[in-house]
Enzyme design. Structure first.
Site, short mmCIF file in Angstrom:
data_model
loop_
_atom_site.label_atom_id
_atom_site.label_comp_id
_atom_site.label_asym_id
_atom_site.label_seq_id
_atom_site.Cartn_x
_atom_site.Cartn_y
_atom_site.Cartn_z
CE LYS A 53 -24.29 4.38 9.28
NZ LYS A 53 -23.34 4.72 8.21
N GLY A 69 -27.95 5.88 5.12
CA GLY A 69 -27.11 5.35 4.05
C GLY A 69 -25.85 4.73 4.61
CG ASP A 70 -22.86 1.77 5.95
OD1 ASP A 70 -22.45 2.55 6.83
OD2 ASP A 70 -22.23 0.78 5.57
CD GLN A 71 -19.48 4.00 -0.92
OE1 GLN A 71 -18.52 4.58 -0.48
NE2 GLN A 71 -20.11 4.38 -2.01
#
Length: 194
Positions: A53, A69-71
């Site tokens: 990203k 960011g990623d979760q």
């Protein structure tokens, strides 16, 4: 003059966390297929997607600090994605009810001019209350944005009623941005926070 800061996200919750620093930021949608790769751990998926990203916007912002960011949530060794539909959300929350889920909140800061990449993962252990199907349906009816969150567990707003306990080194991680780590990364890039 400080470098431009770009948040590679359309999430208003991530934007609100980053804006707490009082720095001017620009938000842009990243280009990223969020499908986990075969054999990839939750941590590996989160880190890879955060990196992609951030780096996906490098051509559009050739002299910027780009935050990705990623979760990814994990329960019983299985990654829990975004439900996408009401009934999938019900099923996910029934599965998670009364159990502890680990949320991996990955953060990448990419300096598109120098090519420097910094990465971090905030881990948050969330124990959900024992929830009835009726409570789950009521929650999802009143909090439709939860269908766009990992495991349909949106801790902001009404989602707090789902939670029994939260363990984390950074309370911002559960919402999607390990802010303490981001501050350190920005300082490493000579950004004045205070």
């Amino acid at each position: 003059m400080q470098k431009a800061i770009v948040l590679a996200s359309t999430s208003r919750y991530r934007r609100e966390i980053v804006e707490r620093l009082g720095l001017p930021i620009h938000c842009a949608a990243p280009v990223c297929d969020e499908t986990p790769l075969a054999g990839e751990s939750a941590l590996e998926t989160a880190v890879r997607l955060a990196r992609i990203k951030a780096m996906s916007l490098a051509d559009a912002y050739p002299d910027a600090l780009i935050i990705g960011g990623d979760q990814v949530a994990l329960l019983d060794g299985q990654q829990i994605g975004k439900p996408g539909s009401f009934e999938n959300g019900v099923a996910m929350l029934q599965w998670m009810s009364g159990r502890t889920v680990v949320f991996h909140s990955a953060l990448a800061l990419y300096n598109s001019k120098s090519g420097r990449l910094q990465e971090n993962v905030g881990l948050t252990r969330v124990t959900l209350r024992q929830l009835s199907e009726s409570q789950i349906r009521t929650y999802l009816s009143r909090e439709p944005d939860a269908l766009h969150c990992a495991g349909a567990a949106k801790s902001e707003g009404l989602g707090g009623a789902l939670l029994q306990s939260v363990e984390s080194d950074d309370p911002n991680s559960l919402i999607g941005v390990p802010l303490f780590a981001l501050i350190s990364m920005l300082i490493n890039e000579d950004i004045d926070i205070l």
